[in-house]
Scaffold this motif. Structure first.
Motif, mmCIF file in Angstrom:
data_model
loop_
_atom_site.group_PDB
_atom_site.id
_atom_site.type_symbol
_atom_site.label_atom_id
_atom_site.label_comp_id
_atom_site.label_asym_id
_atom_site.label_seq_id
_atom_site.Cartn_x
_atom_site.Cartn_y
_atom_site.Cartn_z
ATOM 1 N N ALA A 16 0.538 -1.411 0.030
ATOM 2 C CA ALA A 16 -0.265 0.227 -0.407
ATOM 3 C C ALA A 16 0.867 1.448 -0.227
ATOM 4 O O ALA A 16 0.425 2.107 -0.552
ATOM 5 N N ASP A 17 2.201 1.405 0.776
ATOM 6 C CA ASP A 17 2.788 2.223 0.701
ATOM 7 C C ASP A 17 3.915 2.118 -0.401
ATOM 8 O O ASP A 17 4.907 1.592 -0.308
ATOM 9 N N LEU A 18 4.048 2.990 -1.714
ATOM 10 C CA LEU A 18 4.268 3.379 -1.859
ATOM 11 C C LEU A 18 6.666 3.416 -2.159
ATOM 12 O O LEU A 18 7.348 2.773 -2.442
ATOM 13 N N ASP A 19 5.829 4.223 -1.117
ATOM 14 C CA ASP A 19 7.198 5.007 -0.324
ATOM 15 C C ASP A 19 8.192 3.913 0.643
ATOM 16 O O ASP A 19 9.686 4.416 0.005
ATOM 17 N N SER A 20 7.611 2.812 0.993
ATOM 18 C CA SER A 20 8.733 1.990 1.281
ATOM 19 C C SER A 20 8.698 0.954 0.398
ATOM 20 O O SER A 20 9.459 -0.092 1.048
ATOM 21 N N VAL A 21 8.698 0.789 -0.837
ATOM 22 C CA VAL A 21 8.728 -0.198 -1.932
ATOM 23 C C VAL A 21 9.818 -0.455 -1.967
ATOM 24 O O VAL A 21 11.002 1.467 -2.852
ATOM 25 N N SER A 22 11.026 -1.008 -2.654
ATOM 26 C CA SER A 22 12.144 -1.070 -3.314
ATOM 27 C C SER A 22 12.563 -1.957 -4.471
ATOM 28 O O SER A 22 12.221 -3.723 -4.231
ATOM 29 N N ALA A 23 12.498 -1.984 -5.618
ATOM 30 C CA ALA A 23 12.197 -2.679 -7.266
ATOM 31 C C ALA A 23 13.328 -2.643 -7.378
ATOM 32 O O ALA A 23 14.172 -2.061 -7.688
ATOM 33 N N THR A 24 13.600 -3.481 -8.119
ATOM 34 C CA THR A 24 15.053 -4.017 -8.645
ATOM 35 C C THR A 24 14.465 -4.303 -10.513
ATOM 36 O O THR A 24 13.144 -5.146 -10.181
ATOM 37 N N TRP A 25 15.106 -3.592 -11.458
ATOM 38 C CA TRP A 25 14.868 -4.366 -12.256
ATOM 39 C C TRP A 25 16.317 -4.572 -13.067
ATOM 40 O O TRP A 25 17.442 -4.179 -12.527
ATOM 41 N N ILE A 26 16.053 -5.750 -13.593
ATOM 42 C CA ILE A 26 17.090 -6.554 -14.241
ATOM 43 C C ILE A 26 17.624 -7.259 -15.365
ATOM 44 O O ILE A 26 16.129 -7.429 -16.459
#
Ligand code: CP
Ligand code: NVA
Length: 305
Positions: free
Chosen positions: A150-160
């Motif tokens: 729900a909280d996008l600010d706390s998401v850590s995403a990786t593109w590989i």
């Protein structure tokens, strides 16, 4: 971008952060309405032209079905079925279509071509994928991530993998949405410098690395796409060698035990991702695919209201 009074969606940063969230909220509303069987024919009598110079499953079917749900109509225009395929200029095609339909979605090769369409059309142009960008995919991706976290600010995403069209719009989308992003690509297949600068201007450029393990460590989301995009078939052997070590497989994901796995599809199992990962519990690729429908409807009704 804004051309006269008409809004277009050529890339995701044609939307402000606020507009992005308006569209995502609207998509969530449409998804709920559909689940509840509530009608939402917000575009009665409207027609969407859909021009395709490359194949498509998801983009075509989600836009076409979306227009049906909204009470409108969509026309599939394969490039070889219209005069464009016989050499009629794109600028003439764009002006002609403008006189009939209320909006045009187009999937073309050169990004410049979608700009030409926007320049000459009097109706909204929606980018359904170019060599450089895939903003409609990004909308579905952001909706999918928001459903999970729900909280996008706390998401850590990786593109590989490849710094391709899907990657570039995702970079811009994450910058707009406030998602912390790391991108891991081989040296010569990174995100364009100009896109990184646009992301920085929006507030957050991604962290760039060439080390897949470092990039995925403790990520919430690991996202990949094919190594050979449409139009790059001649480079296939060279590209497969360049991307060795960038496959999303069980071994790599041991460094990201909590991560959900994303892929815009279609996937090339055994190349950028394994069958086991796509079929695993962590894969949310079909939620992404479904969300194309809801976000497409939201974009269309937002542009045409
Ligand atoms: N992800 C995506 O755009 O799929 P299609 O090529 O099937 O439209
Ligand atoms: N990068 C891929 C995405 C397909 C939806 C391509 O351009 O072929």
């Amino acid at each position: 971008g804004i051309e006269g009074d008409v809004r277009h969606l050529l890339d995701i940063d044609d939307l402000s952060r606020e507009e992005l969230f308006t569209v995502l909220d609207r998509a969530a509303d449409y998804k709920l309405a559909q689940t509840r069987g509530e009608g939402h024919a917000d575009l009665p009598g409207k027609t969407l032209g859909m021009l395709f110079q490359k194949p498509s499953t998801r983009t075509r079917v989600s836009f076409e079905t979306g227009m049906t749900h909204l009470g409108g109509h969509a026309i599939f225009l394969g490039a070889d079925d219209i005069q464009l395929g016989r050499g009629e200029p794109l600028k003439d095609t764009a002006r002609t279509l403008s006189r009939y339909v209320d909006a045009v979605m187009a999937r073309v090769f050169k990004h410049e071509n979608i700009r030409v369409m926007a320049e000459y059309a009097d109706v909204p142009i929606v980018n359904g994928l170019t060599d450089d960008a895939h903003p409609c995919q990004t909308l579905a991706d952001l909706l999918t991530i928001r459903e999970r976290f729900a909280d996008l600010d706390s998401v850590s995403a990786t593109w590989i993998g490849d710094g391709n069209n899907v990657a570039q719009s995702f970079v811009l989308g994450c910058a707009l949405a406030g998602i912390d992003l790391t991108v891991a690509t081989p040296e010569d297949h990174g995100i364009d410098e100009a896109v990184l600068e646009r992301a920085a201007d929006l507030g957050t450029a991604p962290t760039v690395t060439h080390d897949p393990v470092e990039a995925v460590t403790d990520a919430n989301v690991v996202y990949t796409d094919v190594w050979v995009s449409m139009g790059q078939e001649d480079e296939r052997e060279i590209r497969l060698r360049a991307f060795e070590g960038f496959q999303v497989n069980q071994e790599l994901l041991e460094h990201a035990p909590e991560a959900a796995v994303m892929h815009c599809l279609p996937a090339h199992r055994g190349e950028e991702i394994t069958d086991a990962v796509i079929e695993s519990e962590r894969s949310i690729v079909f939620d992404q695919a479904e969300n194309r429908l809801h976000t497409q409807k939201a974009v269309l009704s937002w542009l045409l209201e």
